[in-house]
Design a protein around this motif. Structure first.
Motif, PDB file in Angstrom:
ATOM      1  N   ILE A  65      -6.886  19.087   1.106  1.00  0.00           N
ATOM      2  CA  ILE A  65      -5.587  18.952   0.325  1.00  0.00           C
ATOM      3  C   ILE A  65      -4.677  17.898   0.715  1.00  0.00           C
ATOM      4  CG2 ILE A  65      -4.669  20.610   1.832  1.00  0.00           C
ATOM      5  CD1 ILE A  65      -2.913  21.999  -0.845  1.00  0.00           C
ATOM      6  N   LYS A  66      -3.718  17.307   0.040  1.00  0.00           N
ATOM      7  CA  LYS A  66      -2.742  16.263   0.041  1.00  0.00           C
ATOM      8  C   LYS A  66      -1.726  16.657  -0.626  1.00  0.00           C
ATOM      9  CE  LYS A  66      -2.298  11.630  -1.555  1.00  0.00           C
ATOM     10  NZ  LYS A  66      -2.925  10.610  -2.320  1.00  0.00           N
ATOM     11  N   VAL A  67      -0.819  16.781   0.197  1.00  0.00           N
ATOM     12  CA  VAL A  67       0.723  17.494  -0.269  1.00  0.00           C
ATOM     13  C   VAL A  67       1.836  16.724  -0.007  1.00  0.00           C
ATOM     14  CG1 VAL A  67       2.278  19.413   0.406  1.00  0.00           C
ATOM     15  CG2 VAL A  67      -0.310  19.925  -0.052  1.00  0.00           C
ATOM     16  N   GLY A 115     -11.373   8.709  -5.721  1.00  0.00           N
ATOM     17  CA  GLY A 115     -10.840   8.029  -7.053  1.00  0.00           C
ATOM     18  C   GLY A 115      -9.632   8.803  -7.380  1.00  0.00           C
ATOM     19  N   ASP A 116      -8.283   8.307  -7.622  1.00  0.00           N
ATOM     20  CA  ASP A 116      -7.113   9.059  -7.967  1.00  0.00           C
ATOM     21  C   ASP A 116      -6.965   8.496  -9.693  1.00  0.00           C
ATOM     22  OD1 ASP A 116      -4.734   9.994  -8.895  1.00  0.00           O
ATOM     23  OD2 ASP A 116      -3.698   8.806  -7.158  1.00  0.00           O
ATOM     24  N   ASP A 117      -6.313   7.149  -9.589  1.00  0.00           N
ATOM     25  CA  ASP A 117      -6.038   6.407 -10.636  1.00  0.00           C
ATOM     26  C   ASP A 117      -7.429   6.289 -11.624  1.00  0.00           C
ATOM     27  OD1 ASP A 117      -3.581   6.466 -10.353  1.00  0.00           O
ATOM     28  OD2 ASP A 117      -3.327   4.401  -9.849  1.00  0.00           O
ATOM     29  N   ILE A 150     -13.388  12.861  -5.369  1.00  0.00           N
ATOM     30  CA  ILE A 150     -12.214  12.841  -6.410  1.00  0.00           C
ATOM     31  C   ILE A 150     -10.888  13.321  -6.217  1.00  0.00           C
ATOM     32  CG2 ILE A 150     -13.227  14.732  -7.567  1.00  0.00           C
ATOM     33  CD1 ILE A 150     -12.224  13.684 -10.246  1.00  0.00           C
ATOM     34  N   LEU A 151      -9.925  12.728  -6.293  1.00  0.00           N
ATOM     35  CA  LEU A 151      -8.555  13.471  -6.114  1.00  0.00           C
ATOM     36  C   LEU A 151      -8.383  14.325  -7.129  1.00  0.00           C
ATOM     37  CD1 LEU A 151      -6.488  13.037  -3.955  1.00  0.00           C
ATOM     38  CD2 LEU A 151      -4.757  11.997  -5.702  1.00  0.00           C
ATOM     39  N   VAL A 152      -7.661  15.475  -7.223  1.00  0.00           N
ATOM     40  CA  VAL A 152      -7.647  16.573  -8.329  1.00  0.00           C
ATOM     41  C   VAL A 152      -6.281  16.622  -8.436  1.00  0.00           C
ATOM     42  CG1 VAL A 152      -8.089  18.856  -9.051  1.00  0.00           C
ATOM     43  CG2 VAL A 152      -9.936  17.274  -8.055  1.00  0.00           C
ATOM     44  N   LYS A 153      -5.571  16.382  -9.571  1.00  0.00           N
ATOM     45  CA  LYS A 153      -4.341  16.666 -10.047  1.00  0.00           C
ATOM     46  C   LYS A 153      -3.979  17.322 -11.172  1.00  0.00           C
ATOM     47  CE  LYS A 153      -2.334  12.494  -7.871  1.00  0.00           C
ATOM     48  NZ  LYS A 153      -1.758  11.058  -7.797  1.00  0.00           N
ATOM     49  N   ALA A 154      -3.684  18.567 -11.450  1.00  0.00           N
ATOM     50  CA  ALA A 154      -3.880  19.532 -12.635  1.00  0.00           C
ATOM     51  C   ALA A 154      -3.070  18.688 -13.764  1.00  0.00           C
ATOM     52  CB  ALA A 154      -3.515  20.836 -12.210  1.00  0.00           C
ATOM     53  N   VAL A 197      -5.859   6.409   3.886  1.00  0.00           N
ATOM     54  CA  VAL A 197      -5.126   5.344   3.115  1.00  0.00           C
ATOM     55  C   VAL A 197      -5.335   5.410   1.634  1.00  0.00           C
ATOM     56  CG1 VAL A 197      -4.310   3.072   2.903  1.00  0.00           C
ATOM     57  CG2 VAL A 197      -5.522   3.667   5.064  1.00  0.00           C
ATOM     58  N   ASP A 198      -4.138   5.757   0.952  1.00  0.00           N
ATOM     59  CA  ASP A 198      -4.113   5.684  -0.349  1.00  0.00           C
ATOM     60  C   ASP A 198      -3.544   4.308  -0.823  1.00  0.00           C
ATOM     61  OD1 ASP A 198      -4.035   5.991  -3.076  1.00  0.00           O
ATOM     62  OD2 ASP A 198      -2.619   7.500  -3.108  1.00  0.00           O
ATOM     63  N   VAL A 199      -4.405   3.415  -1.050  1.00  0.00           N
ATOM     64  CA  VAL A 199      -4.067   2.006  -1.124  1.00  0.00           C
ATOM     65  C   VAL A 199      -3.457   2.113  -2.538  1.00  0.00           C
ATOM     66  CG1 VAL A 199      -5.219  -0.218  -1.993  1.00  0.00           C
ATOM     67  CG2 VAL A 199      -6.119   1.398  -0.083  1.00  0.00           C
ATOM     68  N   LEU A 211     -10.422   6.304   2.087  1.00  0.00           N
ATOM     69  CA  LEU A 211      -9.638   5.369   1.110  1.00  0.00           C
ATOM     70  C   LEU A 211      -9.444   5.603  -0.089  1.00  0.00           C
ATOM     71  CD1 LEU A 211     -11.503   2.112   2.433  1.00  0.00           C
ATOM     72  CD2 LEU A 211      -9.212   2.556   2.697  1.00  0.00           C
ATOM     73  N   GLU A 212      -8.386   5.801  -0.554  1.00  0.00           N
ATOM     74  CA  GLU A 212      -8.148   6.208  -2.100  1.00  0.00           C
ATOM     75  C   GLU A 212      -7.560   5.035  -2.682  1.00  0.00           C
ATOM     76  OE1 GLU A 212      -5.398   9.564  -2.313  1.00  0.00           O
ATOM     77  OE2 GLU A 212      -4.827   9.157  -4.144  1.00  0.00           O
ATOM     78  N   ASP A 213      -8.314   4.964  -3.956  1.00  0.00           N
ATOM     79  CA  ASP A 213      -7.875   4.022  -4.847  1.00  0.00           C
ATOM     80  C   ASP A 213      -7.768   2.555  -4.377  1.00  0.00           C
ATOM     81  OD1 ASP A 213      -8.068   5.737  -7.155  1.00  0.00           O
ATOM     82  OD2 ASP A 213      -5.857   5.658  -7.541  1.00  0.00           O
ATOM     83  N   GLY A 214      -8.794   2.271  -3.591  1.00  0.00           N
ATOM     84  CA  GLY A 214      -8.801   0.975  -2.900  1.00  0.00           C
ATOM     85  C   GLY A 214      -9.009  -0.210  -4.086  1.00  0.00           C
ATOM     86  N   LEU A 272       1.090  -1.264  -0.014  1.00  0.00           N
ATOM     87  CA  LEU A 272      -0.217  -0.015   0.063  1.00  0.00           C
ATOM     88  C   LEU A 272       0.890   1.225  -0.009  1.00  0.00           C
ATOM     89  CD1 LEU A 272      -2.110  -2.181   0.584  1.00  0.00           C
ATOM     90  CD2 LEU A 272      -3.266  -0.723   2.011  1.00  0.00           C
ATOM     91  N   GLN A 273       0.275   2.339  -0.578  1.00  0.00           N
ATOM     92  CA  GLN A 273       1.293   3.356  -0.853  1.00  0.00           C
ATOM     93  C   GLN A 273       1.490   4.461   0.125  1.00  0.00           C
ATOM     94  OE1 GLN A 273       1.447   4.956  -5.075  1.00  0.00           O
ATOM     95  NE2 GLN A 273       0.578   6.828  -4.130  1.00  0.00           N
ATOM     96  N   ASP A 274       0.282   5.080   0.920  1.00  0.00           N
ATOM     97  CA  ASP A 274       0.387   5.982   1.632  1.00  0.00           C
ATOM     98  C   ASP A 274      -0.525   5.893   2.712  1.00  0.00           C
ATOM     99  OD1 ASP A 274       2.230   7.740   0.159  1.00  0.00           O
ATOM    100  OD2 ASP A 274       0.614   8.012  -1.204  1.00  0.00           O
TER     101      ASP A 274
END
Ligand code: PGA
Ligand code: ZN
Length: 432
Positions: free
Chosen positions: A395-397, A319-321, A342-346, A247-249, A292-295, A168-170
């Protein structure tokens, strides 16, 4: 008096990000003399549906990771395309960038080329209008009241950010009791410090992962959750009351499409989509998890639907990926009832206007938004102003160490000074 925000010149260069990899930086100069600079971040656990990050592929230059072609595209193509446009009209400007590229995934000129110009122009326009960046962004987003976001702070990393010690990532802390952003950051830093002490006590080296969090060797994925709860208690934070866990799975990266299974390499076992959801449900029972992100993996829509039906009423399913900041993918998610945030990445989509549009699309539909950095970052603090200006909510940094991360946290501290702690959303951003 309003100054002339017409774009006079654009420059670009190759700089390095927090992993020592090349990335694009652009400067946009206005007729008035005002100017703005921005650089583009880069992911390690990237989704298949992200806009294309153009890399040179020249093995003799940064092992193929150079971005000289993307820089050249800014200098030779995009500079010409935007010269004479009004930087304050972000939508028209971004429209011109998209036209110049002409592909749906920005593969011709590179999303890294487009985004550098898009963000630098925004900063230049803010300077030209003599406004703080967040204020200008709030105008672009049509947000009447800028807010300070609830932070999610990385404490323990695994996966592609920490040599895959665990899968798991984060593992992040979400401060709940804090009444201001600065208090929230202090609580998060206390947890980070405490986990550092636990790592030392366990006789392990204090290894630092890509986003500044700890990357210890752990017996299992679940051990990271146990450590985090222990750290909360030692730091005097009641788990689930004063602070909680996110958790970012990042499940896409241990999903094997051939075997249709989630491969927990560090534990020597493989799980079906259903079993993976079972595992996550068990953790939600056992630990104070609020997000829970990208479970599940990016294209496991069926699994996501089941996961959402099962846990969506209890925790934030991010949801990221899965969405990659893409309006079509988000639309599908909204239609099918997958995830609730939703996770937002420009840089997953490529321009500021498209990013703001996705934030608005999500919020209108009742999905929460988390404005996010990438694992490869620079000293650019744009993200902090973006989260405040678009009223992103969360925000997640990354962690509370490493200047690439602190550039954003520290900017939020400055914005708190300007906006006052009343602008802080706190746990309300999670509906609490
Ligand atoms: P990335 O990680 O920037 O490596 O994709 C961040 C995340 O997955 O949220
Ligand atoms: Zn993620």
């Amino acid at each position: 008096m309003a100054s002339d925000t017409t774009i006079a010149d654009v420059r670009a260069r190759q700089i390095l990000d927090s992993r020592g990899r090349p990335t694009v930086e652009a400067d946009v100069y206005l007729a008035s003399g005002a100017w703005g600079r921005a650089s583009v971040p880069s992911g390690a656990s990237t989704g298949a549906h992200e806009a294309v990050e153009l890399r040179d592929g020249d093995p003799d230059h940064y092992a193929g990771l150079g971005v000289r072609r993307a820089v050249g595209n800014v200098q030779q193509v995009l500079a010409k395309a935007v010269r004479g446009l009004d930087a304050a009209n972000q939508r028209a400007l971004d429209g011109r960038l998209l036209e110049a590229d002409g592909t749906p995934n920005k593969s011709r000129l590179g999303a890294n080329a487009l985004l550098a110009v898009s963000l630098a122009a925004c900063r230049a326009a803010a300077a030209g209008r003599d406004l703080p960046l967040y204020r200008h962004i709030a105008d672009l987003a049509g947000v009447p009241r800028a807010t300070l976001p609830l932070p999610m702070v990385n404490i323990i990393s695994g996966g592609l950010h920490a040599g895959q010690q665990i899968d798991l990532q984060d593992f992040l802390v979400v401060p709940l009791r804090a009444r201001s952003f600065s208090e929230a950051l202090a609580d998060a830093a206390a947890v980070h410090r405490t986990v550092g002490e636990l790592v030392k006590k366990a006789g392990e080296p204090q290894l630092v992962a890509d986003e500044g969090g700890w990357g210890p060797r752990l017996a299992s994925n679940e051990a990271a959750l146990e450590w985090l709860v222990a750290a909360l208690e030692i730091a005097g934070l009641r788990p689930g009351v004063d602070a909680a866990i996110a958790v970012d799975v990042a499940a896409t990266h241990f999903f094997d499409p051939q075997r249709q299974g989630y491969e927990l390499h560090s534990e020597g076992r493989a799980l079906s989509s259903h079993e993976m959801a079972d595992l996550l449900a068990t953790w939600v029972e056992r630990y104070p998890i609020v997000s829970l992100e990208d479970g599940l993996a990016e294209d496991d829509w069926q699994g996501w639907r089941e996961l959402t039906a099962r846990l969506g009423g209890r925790v934030q399913l991010l949801g990221d990926d899965l969405f990659t900041t893409n309006p079509q993918r988000l639309q599908r998610g909204l239609r099918e009832g997958t995830a609730n945030a939703i996770l937002v990445k420009a840089n997953q989509i490529g321009t500021l206007s498209e990013t703001l549009a996705v934030v608005s699309q999500a919020q209108t539909a009742g999905y929460r938004t988390v404005i996010s950095a990438r694992s490869g970052e620079t000293e650019d603090s744009f993200l902090a102003d973006l989260a405040v200006g678009c009223a992103g909510g969360q925000i997640k940094v990354g962690s509370v160490t490493r200047s690439s991360r602190l550039a954003k946290w520290n900017q939020l501290l400055r914005l708190e000074e300007e906006l006052g702690s009343a602008a802080y959303l706190g746990a309300a951003a999670l509906g609490r």
